[in-house]
Design a protein around this motif. Structure first.
Motif, short mmCIF file in Angstrom:
data_model
loop_
_atom_site.label_atom_id
_atom_site.label_comp_id
_atom_site.label_asym_id
_atom_site.label_seq_id
_atom_site.Cartn_x
_atom_site.Cartn_y
_atom_site.Cartn_z
N ASN A 128 -92.65 -39.92 19.43
CA ASN A 128 -93.74 -39.99 20.41
C ASN A 128 -93.73 -41.30 21.20
O ASN A 128 -94.16 -41.35 22.35
N ILE A 129 -93.19 -42.36 20.58
CA ILE A 129 -93.10 -43.65 21.29
C ILE A 129 -92.18 -43.51 22.50
O ILE A 129 -92.53 -43.88 23.63
N ILE A 130 -91.01 -42.95 22.24
CA ILE A 130 -90.03 -42.77 23.31
C ILE A 130 -90.57 -41.82 24.36
O ILE A 130 -90.43 -42.03 25.56
N ALA A 131 -91.20 -40.72 23.89
CA ALA A 131 -91.74 -39.74 24.82
C ALA A 131 -92.75 -40.39 25.75
O ALA A 131 -92.77 -40.12 26.95
N GLY A 132 -93.60 -41.29 25.20
CA GLY A 132 -94.58 -41.99 26.01
C GLY A 132 -93.92 -42.92 27.03
O GLY A 132 -94.31 -42.96 28.19
#
Lengths: 186, 420
Positions: A157-161
């Motif tokens: 989710n960090i990368i997706a954000g």
């Protein structure tokens, strides 16, 4: 020296983590796109078949003007929606399916039509197209589920954000008629 | 699904090795009994070479071989649009990378099979007899079962086993007949007077093994293939979301009174129901490739709550009154909810005469005939190679233009198929 090595190792781990997560997000997103294009092909096919169907049945179904007009209207609406969001497409296609369902019920009253070879082959093509839509919809929704899970879950989710990966919409059927798979009668 | 595929791949390798051992042992024994002790090595190396050749043949062109033996013709969409559509639908439902090739077998016995190497190189074949008997839902069920064999990687295993079994049967037949003609020990026995006794023993062992090895191989094969049939039924129900379709198709298949002419012991394992079984026979013996049809139907009809894998397992437990795992545990754990759909009302209760006529038309169509409907209701049928440009309808006398271009196209397509 050892500090430098440790730093290098940590940096390498971070880079690998970023790259692998980013890549798998891209892969999932492409799978969703691919699944969507499979549905899209079938939806277009249905839009192409309907004018032929109307043309074939017009001569027989003189008393069912309204049913046929409903189909034509729903079709043009669905075609308009096809460039919009998944939700819009799903809604428009559902109402088209509803109109088609109505039509199939009415066809029962026209035995001559049911003996027409041209009509029968069109009917077969339409039935098959509707089946293909519902089977590929299942596949699309599965892919969306994988992708959305990946976006929400830690640590991807960090990368997706950071790179702006956004969740995709499910292709959901709204009307009661569509929820049960196409029931074709002839 | 991954677990099923993995375990099937593992079993295929196991079978590959086991059949190889049987073949090598057979070769060694046959060699030894013909040529004395030195023949042991000759027979062994001969069998090894044969095994290598057979494995590569069955890997690269086993499916073509089996389709040829079964008398199947590859068809295009215009021969039977519904069949093509259904195969396409099931390809989507199973998520195969490519649509399998479609073959029709010119036979009125109802049956179907799938063959090939992997999901990108595969084919489904169905007899004309089955095609004319089934309605759309039933056809979908049958095709889903076949596509499930492709998806679960059963086809390489079945194709391979078919080719291997065929050659083992062949070798032992040649050996046994050879024994008959040479009258036992062979020419070399008398020269080697000291080894006469040992030779005799090897001889007897070889004969016994030659008789037993085809049976042994068959049992190996069947032991692994029965579970695959249940699994393919389960996947078929899941793909179509309509277990009743397959159930009623199986019911029609079980009422069959014809025997498939092109099927034999070697290809029997491939088909959806045992092609060698005649009406009234019980299928519950040890060497049967398929579980009894009545049981398969009962399980499918007991899937009350849905069409998922776990529903099939529950129904299986209920019918069999025991819980042996048909479905791998990883699939059960997911416990997905796959709701059943309603059947279409397309019932195909045609008169016998009409079914026969449709069957005849289909067979003609497969063989390159082109039809033209006359206004009076008569169907004119032109054989491939028909040259006249004009023809009169024999019933009403109307002049018709013969669709020569279409005829030429169809004939061309068939010839190309033969060349391939």
């Amino acid at each position: 020296m050892t500090v430098l090595i440790i730093l290098l190792v940590v940096a390498a781990v971070v880079v690998i983590f970023f790259v692998s997560n980013y890549n798998s997000l891209v892969r999932f997103r492409n799978q969703v796109k691919n699944a969507w294009s499979q549905i899209d092909v079938q939806l277009k096919r249905r839009h192409d078949l309907i004018p032929n169907l109307i043309e074939t049945v017009k001569g027989y179904m003189t008393h069912e003007k309204e049913t046929l007009e409903n189909i034509t209207r729903a079709r043009s609406e669905a075609m308009k929606a096809s460039s919009g969001s998944v939700g819009d497409v799903a809604k428009a296609e559902s109402s088209l399916s509803g109109a088609m369902g109505q039509f199939y019920v009415v066809v029962e009253n026209y035995p001559d039509l049911k003996a027409n070879e041209n009509f029968l082959s069109l009917q077969e093509e339409l039935t098959s197209t509707e089946n293909k839509i519902s089977f590929s919809r299942q596949n699309y929704n599965d892919q969306v589920l994988f992708y959305n899970n990946k976006i929400e879950m830690f640590p991807s989710n960090i990368i997706a954000g950071m790179f702006n990966f956004t969740k995709d919409e499910f292709f959901e059927v709204k009307t009661e008629a569509e929820r049960q798979a196409p029931k074709v009668q002839f | 699904m991954w677990q099923i595929i993995q375990s099937n791949k593992r079993k295929s390798v196991l079978l590959f090795i086991l059949i190889g051992i049987v073949l090598l042992a057979l070769g060694a024994l046959v060699g030894a009994s013909f040529f004395g002790e030195g023949g042991f090595i000759i027979g062994l190396s001969f069998a090894l070479i044969l095994w290598t050749i057979l494995s590569s043949v069955s890997y690269f062109s086993g499916s073509k071989l089996l389709l040829k033996i079964s008398n199947a013709t590859e068809v295009s969409k215009n021969v039977h649009p519904q069949l093509f559509n259904v195969v396409e639908e099931m390809t989507i439902a199973a998520g195969l990378p490519k649509m399998p090739k479609v073959y029709i077998i010119n036979d009125q016995a109802p049956n179907a099979f799938a063959t090939g190497r992997d999901p990108s190189n595969c084919a489904v074949a169905i007899t004309a007899g089955l095609l004319t008997q089934l309605n759309r839902d039933e056809l979908q069920g049958v095709i889903a079962h076949e596509i499930a064999h492709i998806k679960n990687r059963d086809i390489l295993f079945m194709t391979f086993a078919g080719v291997m079994l065929g050659s083992i049967v062949l070798i032992s037949q040649i050996f046994l007949r050879g024994m008959w003609f040479t009258g036992g020990g062979g020419r070399y026995k008398s020269r080697d007077s000291g080894g006469g006794q040992a030779q005799m023993i090897i001889m007897i062992v070889a004969i016994v093994f030659a008789i037993l090895s085809p049976i042994l191989t068959q049992m190996l094969y069947f032991a692994i293939s029965r579970r695959r049939e249940y699994l393919a039924d389960a996947s078929g129900a899941r793909f179509t979301r309509y277990p009743e379709g397959l159930a009623s198709a199986l019911e029609k298949l079980s009422q069959n009174k014809y025997t498939l002419k092109s099927a034999n012991k070697v290809t029997a394992g491939l088909f959806i129901v045992n092609p060698l079984n005649k009406k009234g026979m019980k299928l519950s013996d040890l060497t049967s490739t398929h579980p009894p049809i009545s049981e398969r139907i009962k399980i499918l009809r007991n899937m009350n709550n849905g069409a998922g894998y776990n529903d099939y397992q529950l129904a299986f437990n209920k019918v069999k009154n025991k819980s042996s795992a048909i479905i791998p545990s990883s699939e059960i754990k997911k416990a997905e909810r796959i709701s059943k759909r309603e059947g279409s009302a397309d019932d195909k209760t045609m008169s016998k005469k009409k079914t026969q006529r449709e069957l005849g038309d289909l067979m003609m169509n497969v063989n390159g005939y082109v039809f033209l409907a006359c206004v009076c209701g008569l169907k004119l049928k032109f054989p491939p190679g028909f040259k006249e440009p004009q023809v009169k309808c024999p019933k009403c006398g109307r002049e018709h233009k013969v669709p020569l271009a279409e005829l030429a196209a169809v004939t061309g397509a068939i010839n190309e198929g033969v060349k391939k």
